[in-house]
Scaffold this motif. Structure first.
Motif, PDB file in Angstrom:
ATOM      1  N   ALA A  17       0.833  -1.206   0.000  1.00 50.77           N
ATOM      2  CA  ALA A  17       0.000   0.000   0.000  1.00 50.77           C
ATOM      3  C   ALA A  17       0.866   1.254   0.000  1.00 50.77           C
ATOM      4  CB  ALA A  17      -0.933  -0.004   1.205  1.00 50.77           C
ATOM      5  N   ALA A  18       1.914   1.256   0.819  1.00 54.72           N
ATOM      6  CA  ALA A  18       2.818   2.415   0.853  1.00 54.72           C
ATOM      7  C   ALA A  18       3.466   2.629  -0.513  1.00 54.72           C
ATOM      8  CB  ALA A  18       3.878   2.225   1.938  1.00 54.72           C
ATOM      9  N   ARG A  19       3.917   1.552  -1.153  1.00 56.48           N
ATOM     10  CA  ARG A  19       4.537   1.679  -2.483  1.00 56.48           C
ATOM     11  C   ARG A  19       3.546   2.165  -3.521  1.00 56.48           C
ATOM     12  NH1 ARG A  19       7.164  -2.913  -0.768  1.00 56.48           N
ATOM     13  NH2 ARG A  19       5.719  -4.305  -1.853  1.00 56.48           N
ATOM     14  N   LEU A  20       2.338   1.618  -3.490  1.00 57.64           N
ATOM     15  CA  LEU A  20       1.318   2.012  -4.454  1.00 57.64           C
ATOM     16  C   LEU A  20       0.941   3.483  -4.275  1.00 57.64           C
ATOM     17  CD1 LEU A  20      -0.589   1.059  -6.713  1.00 57.64           C
ATOM     18  CD2 LEU A  20      -2.203   0.368  -4.937  1.00 57.64           C
ATOM     19  N   TYR A  21       0.761   3.917  -3.034  1.00 55.55           N
ATOM     20  CA  TYR A  21       0.412   5.305  -2.755  1.00 55.55           C
ATOM     21  C   TYR A  21       1.541   6.232  -3.195  1.00 55.55           C
ATOM     22  CZ  TYR A  21      -1.951   9.106  -0.337  1.00 55.55           C
ATOM     23  OH  TYR A  21      -2.614  10.278  -0.050  1.00 55.55           O
ATOM     24  N   GLY A  57      -5.834  -8.430  -6.518  1.00 53.14           N
ATOM     25  CA  GLY A  57      -5.907  -9.331  -7.657  1.00 53.14           C
ATOM     26  C   GLY A  57      -6.037 -10.771  -7.216  1.00 53.14           C
ATOM     27  N   ASP A  58      -6.254 -11.666  -8.177  1.00 51.63           N
ATOM     28  CA  ASP A  58      -6.476 -13.073  -7.835  1.00 51.63           C
ATOM     29  C   ASP A  58      -5.241 -13.752  -7.258  1.00 51.63           C
ATOM     30  OD1 ASP A  58      -5.186 -13.072 -10.285  1.00 51.63           O
ATOM     31  OD2 ASP A  58      -6.831 -14.021 -11.364  1.00 51.63           O
ATOM     32  N   GLY A  59      -4.076 -13.133  -7.393  1.00 47.09           N
ATOM     33  CA  GLY A  59      -2.866 -13.672  -6.774  1.00 47.09           C
ATOM     34  C   GLY A  59      -2.599 -13.113  -5.390  1.00 47.09           C
ATOM     35  N   GLY A  60      -3.521 -12.284  -4.886  1.00 47.13           N
ATOM     36  CA  GLY A  60      -3.369 -11.708  -3.555  1.00 47.13           C
ATOM     37  C   GLY A  60      -2.611 -10.390  -3.524  1.00 47.13           C
ATOM     38  N   GLU A  61      -2.202  -9.882  -4.704  1.00 49.23           N
ATOM     39  CA  GLU A  61      -1.446  -8.633  -4.743  1.00 49.23           C
ATOM     40  C   GLU A  61      -2.383  -7.434  -4.701  1.00 49.23           C
ATOM     41  OE1 GLU A  61      -2.374  -9.479  -9.069  1.00 49.23           O
ATOM     42  OE2 GLU A  61      -2.033 -10.641  -7.245  1.00 49.23           O
ATOM     43  N   LEU A  62      -1.938  -6.383  -4.036  1.00 51.75           N
ATOM     44  CA  LEU A  62      -2.707  -5.149  -3.945  1.00 51.75           C
ATOM     45  C   LEU A  62      -2.561  -4.397  -5.265  1.00 51.75           C
ATOM     46  CD1 LEU A  62      -4.342  -3.337  -1.945  1.00 51.75           C
ATOM     47  CD2 LEU A  62      -2.185  -2.153  -1.519  1.00 51.75           C
ATOM     48  N   ILE A  63      -3.690  -4.097  -5.917  1.00 53.30           N
ATOM     49  CA  ILE A  63      -3.614  -3.393  -7.199  1.00 53.30           C
ATOM     50  C   ILE A  63      -4.298  -2.032  -7.162  1.00 53.30           C
ATOM     51  CG2 ILE A  63      -3.360  -5.510  -8.535  1.00 53.30           C
ATOM     52  CD1 ILE A  63      -6.309  -5.254  -9.304  1.00 53.30           C
ATOM     53  N   GLY A  64      -4.977  -1.709  -6.070  1.00 53.19           N
ATOM     54  CA  GLY A  64      -5.618  -0.410  -5.969  1.00 53.19           C
ATOM     55  C   GLY A  64      -6.028  -0.077  -4.556  1.00 53.19           C
ATOM     56  N   LEU A 112     -15.382  13.100   1.984  1.00 52.07           N
ATOM     57  CA  LEU A 112     -14.128  13.564   1.395  1.00 52.07           C
ATOM     58  C   LEU A 112     -13.211  12.398   1.042  1.00 52.07           C
ATOM     59  CD1 LEU A 112     -12.521  16.037   0.578  1.00 52.07           C
ATOM     60  CD2 LEU A 112     -11.749  16.253   2.933  1.00 52.07           C
ATOM     61  N   ILE A 113     -12.964  12.224  -0.244  1.00 56.91           N
ATOM     62  CA  ILE A 113     -12.072  11.174  -0.737  1.00 56.91           C
ATOM     63  C   ILE A 113     -10.637  11.644  -0.559  1.00 56.91           C
ATOM     64  CG2 ILE A 113     -11.376   9.853  -2.773  1.00 56.91           C
ATOM     65  CD1 ILE A 113     -14.308  10.088  -3.741  1.00 56.91           C
ATOM     66  N   ASP A 114      -9.791  10.771  -0.017  1.00 48.49           N
ATOM     67  CA  ASP A 114      -8.415  11.117   0.336  1.00 48.49           C
ATOM     68  C   ASP A 114      -7.422  10.301  -0.497  1.00 48.49           C
ATOM     69  OD1 ASP A 114      -6.300  12.273   1.747  1.00 48.49           O
ATOM     70  OD2 ASP A 114      -6.395  10.810   3.363  1.00 48.49           O
ATOM     71  N   GLY A 115      -7.641  10.251  -1.788  1.00 49.19           N
ATOM     72  CA  GLY A 115      -6.684   9.591  -2.666  1.00 49.19           C
ATOM     73  C   GLY A 115      -7.152   8.259  -3.201  1.00 49.19           C
ATOM     74  N   ILE A 116      -7.092   8.136  -4.516  1.00 48.67           N
ATOM     75  CA  ILE A 116      -7.384   6.877  -5.203  1.00 48.67           C
ATOM     76  C   ILE A 116      -6.164   6.558  -6.042  1.00 48.67           C
ATOM     77  CG2 ILE A 116      -8.833   5.733  -6.916  1.00 48.67           C
ATOM     78  CD1 ILE A 116     -11.053   7.645  -6.123  1.00 48.67           C
ATOM     79  N   CYS A 117      -5.708   5.312  -5.979  1.00 46.91           N
ATOM     80  CA  CYS A 117      -4.572   4.919  -6.811  1.00 46.91           C
ATOM     81  C   CYS A 117      -4.741   3.482  -7.280  1.00 46.91           C
ATOM     82  CB  CYS A 117      -3.247   5.114  -6.087  1.00 46.91           C
ATOM     83  SG  CYS A 117      -3.167   4.497  -4.402  1.00 46.91           S
ATOM     84  N   VAL A 118      -4.331   3.266  -8.520  1.00 49.56           N
ATOM     85  CA  VAL A 118      -4.378   1.947  -9.146  1.00 49.56           C
ATOM     86  C   VAL A 118      -2.998   1.697  -9.745  1.00 49.56           C
ATOM     87  CG1 VAL A 118      -5.444   0.535 -10.953  1.00 49.56           C
ATOM     88  CG2 VAL A 118      -6.848   2.135  -9.630  1.00 49.56           C
ATOM     89  N   SER A 119      -2.470   0.495  -9.571  1.00 48.43           N
ATOM     90  CA  SER A 119      -1.146   0.186 -10.114  1.00 48.43           C
ATOM     91  C   SER A 119      -1.129   0.405 -11.624  1.00 48.43           C
ATOM     92  CB  SER A 119      -0.740  -1.252  -9.777  1.00 48.43           C
ATOM     93  OG  SER A 119      -1.557  -2.155 -10.479  1.00 48.43           O
ATOM     94  N   LYS A 120       0.016   0.807 -12.142  1.00 40.56           N
ATOM     95  CA  LYS A 120       0.138   1.115 -13.575  1.00 40.56           C
ATOM     96  C   LYS A 120      -0.313  -0.044 -14.450  1.00 40.56           C
ATOM     97  CE  LYS A 120       3.836   4.467 -13.075  1.00 40.56           C
ATOM     98  NZ  LYS A 120       5.235   4.797 -13.312  1.00 40.56           N
ATOM     99  N   ALA A 121       0.019  -1.251 -14.064  1.00 34.55           N
ATOM    100  CA  ALA A 121      -0.322  -2.425 -14.872  1.00 34.55           C
ATOM    101  C   ALA A 121      -1.820  -2.705 -14.932  1.00 34.55           C
ATOM    102  CB  ALA A 121       0.407  -3.658 -14.330  1.00 34.55           C
TER     103      ALA A 121
END
Length: 195
Positions: A17-21, A57-64, A112-121
């Motif tokens: 989550a920290a990396r994605l943010y 994702g289906d592999g358990g990775e955080l994508i958003g 109030l939304i405080d940031g939305i992020c989705v991995s580049k892939a």
């Protein structure tokens, strides 16, 4: 790929989550919260798993991720103590002052939304729209009639998504001299009714 959206953030996903943010917001926060290793340490420390939705994702990775603010705090805000712990007493003070100047308000009339992020892939695959839907439901359950977010002037892709989702711009604010630190000159506040 199957994507699951759920309320909260599992502890084992905090480093992701920290990396994605940071991947999503480091471009505008880098001069203030960098270098990368400290920023990642800061966000891993401060992100609030109780104030977000996660896309996995289906592999358990955080994508958003989609964070929000309440009167009890914000998804990625932190405190003066958090800044001091990561950046030292002097480094934490000046960073805190600059972040405070950027704004820490809570909107009592709109969710109030405080940031939305989705991995580049995974961008362009509907993950951001699904996270927004989760936020709309959360806002409605909390009794809000509208949601609000801010988008920087250079983030045309995100703004286009928000406009497709029914957000409308209500004001644009110039950052003034802070633009030199944050790397963007203005941000636009956008609102979407939940009716």
């Amino acid at each position: 790929m199957a994507v699951t959206i759920f309320r909260g953030l599992h502890d084992q996903l905090r480093p992701q989550a920290a990396r994605l943010y940071w991947e999503a917001f480091g471009g505008k926060l880098g001069r203030v919260l960098g270098p990368d290793d400290r920023a990642l340490r800061f966000f891993e420390r401060v992100i609030r798993g109780d104030l977000c939705f996660s896309a996995v994702g289906d592999g358990g990775e955080l994508i958003g991720l989609a964070g929000y603010k309440t009167p009890a705090g914000s998804f990625a805000g932190g405190t003066w103590d958090d800044l001091t712990e990561v950046y030292g007493r002097v480094g934490g003070r000046w960073r805190g002052g600059i972040l405070w100047a950027l704004g820490r308000e809570v909107d009592n009339d709109r969710f109030l939304i405080d940031g939305i992020c989705v991995s580049k892939a995974h961008r362009g695959q509907g993950v951001g729209s699904r996270l927004l839907s989760a936020l709309y439901q959360e806002a409605a359950e909390r009794g809000y009639g509208a949601v609000r977010l801010d988008v920087i002037q250079d983030n045309w892709r995100a703004r286009a998504l928000y406009e497709r989702q029914g957000f409308r711009a209500i004001r644009t604010e110039d950052l003034g001299v802070l633009r030199f630190l944050f790397g963007f000159a203005s941000s636009t506040t956008m609102v979407r009714s939940l009716d």
